[in-house]
Design an enzyme around this catalytic site. Structure first.
Site, PDB file in Angstrom:
ATOM      1  N   ASP A  97      -1.822   1.108   7.746  1.00 36.82           N
ATOM      2  CA  ASP A  97      -1.061   1.077   6.082  1.00 36.82           C
ATOM      3  C   ASP A  97      -0.634  -0.464   6.118  1.00 36.82           C
ATOM      4  OD1 ASP A  97      -0.940   3.928   5.452  1.00 36.82           O
ATOM      5  OD2 ASP A  97       0.280   4.113   7.252  1.00 36.82           O
ATOM      6  N   ASP A 143       0.952  -1.151   0.076  1.00 38.96           N
ATOM      7  CA  ASP A 143      -0.098   0.021  -0.186  1.00 38.96           C
ATOM      8  C   ASP A 143       0.767   1.249  -0.123  1.00 38.96           C
ATOM      9  OD1 ASP A 143      -2.262   1.798   0.216  1.00 38.96           O
ATOM     10  OD2 ASP A 143      -2.036   1.593   2.368  1.00 38.96           O
ATOM     11  N   GLU A 174      -1.459  -1.529  -4.725  1.00 41.10           N
ATOM     12  CA  GLU A 174      -2.498  -0.959  -4.827  1.00 41.10           C
ATOM     13  C   GLU A 174      -2.323   0.286  -5.904  1.00 41.10           C
ATOM     14  OE1 GLU A 174      -5.743   0.151  -1.630  1.00 41.10           O
ATOM     15  OE2 GLU A 174      -4.496   1.915  -1.943  1.00 41.10           O
TER      16      GLU A 174
END
Length: 174
Positions: free
Chosen positions: A146, A16, A75
């Site tokens: 996160d 991420d 992502e």
């Protein structure tokens, strides 16, 4: 422990990306079961931007050397109203991707697709994502946001992988 690869499973590094904190999560998908391996955050806040990018790159290289993932899931950047923030996020994402060795399969997922895969609702809030990740991976401890998001990306990829295998198997039976 012998890791299953190919049709049975693989080790997945989920990322991420962020320009201040990049979450990571490692899981092994074995015979349809998710096994949590590691998670955490690469915290580069307080550094100059170029140094942050270099540290993200180096930290992802260390993660890959340590955990030897078969595949990497990351992502996608979402477009925000602030173009400067989106550009910085894209650069952080690029630094992470540049650390992935050539030949390592890399997959990208939109934030909405990740939330849909993990929570069942594409507009889920971060606490919902963290809660579901904890439940799916049997993690009792509090997950940093996160890291939870990175594990969610890895879970999304494991699910996409499973659907692809089921689709191939159904096609072969015909």
């Amino acid at each position: 422990m012998v890791r299953a690869t190919g049709a049975q499973g693989c080790r997945i590094l989920g990322l991420d990306p962020g320009s201040r904190r990049t979450g990571y999560g490692v899981l092994t998908w074995e015979f349809g079961e998710y096994v949590h391996v590691a998670h955490g955050c690469i915290d580069v806040s307080g550094l100059g931007f170029a140094t942050r990018l270099r540290r993200i790159f180096e930290a992802v290289q260390v993660l890959i050397a340590t955990h030897a993932p078969d595949e990497v899931a990351i992502e996608r950047v979402f477009m925000s109203r602030n173009a400067d923030s989106a550009l910085k996020l894209g650069q952080a994402r690029g630094a992470a991707l540049a650390a992935v060795p050539e030949g390592t399969a890399t997959f990208e997922y939109a934030p909405r697709a990740v939330k849909l895969a993990v929570v069942g609702f594409g507009a889920a809030e971060k606490p919902q994502v963290g809660n579901m990740v904890g439940r799916l991976l049997a993690i009792d401890a509090h997950l940093p946001v996160d890291a939870a998001d990175a594990l969610a990306v890895a879970l999304c990829h494991a699910q996409a992988r499973r659907v692809a295998q089921l689709t191939r198997a159904a096609g072969q039976r015909r």
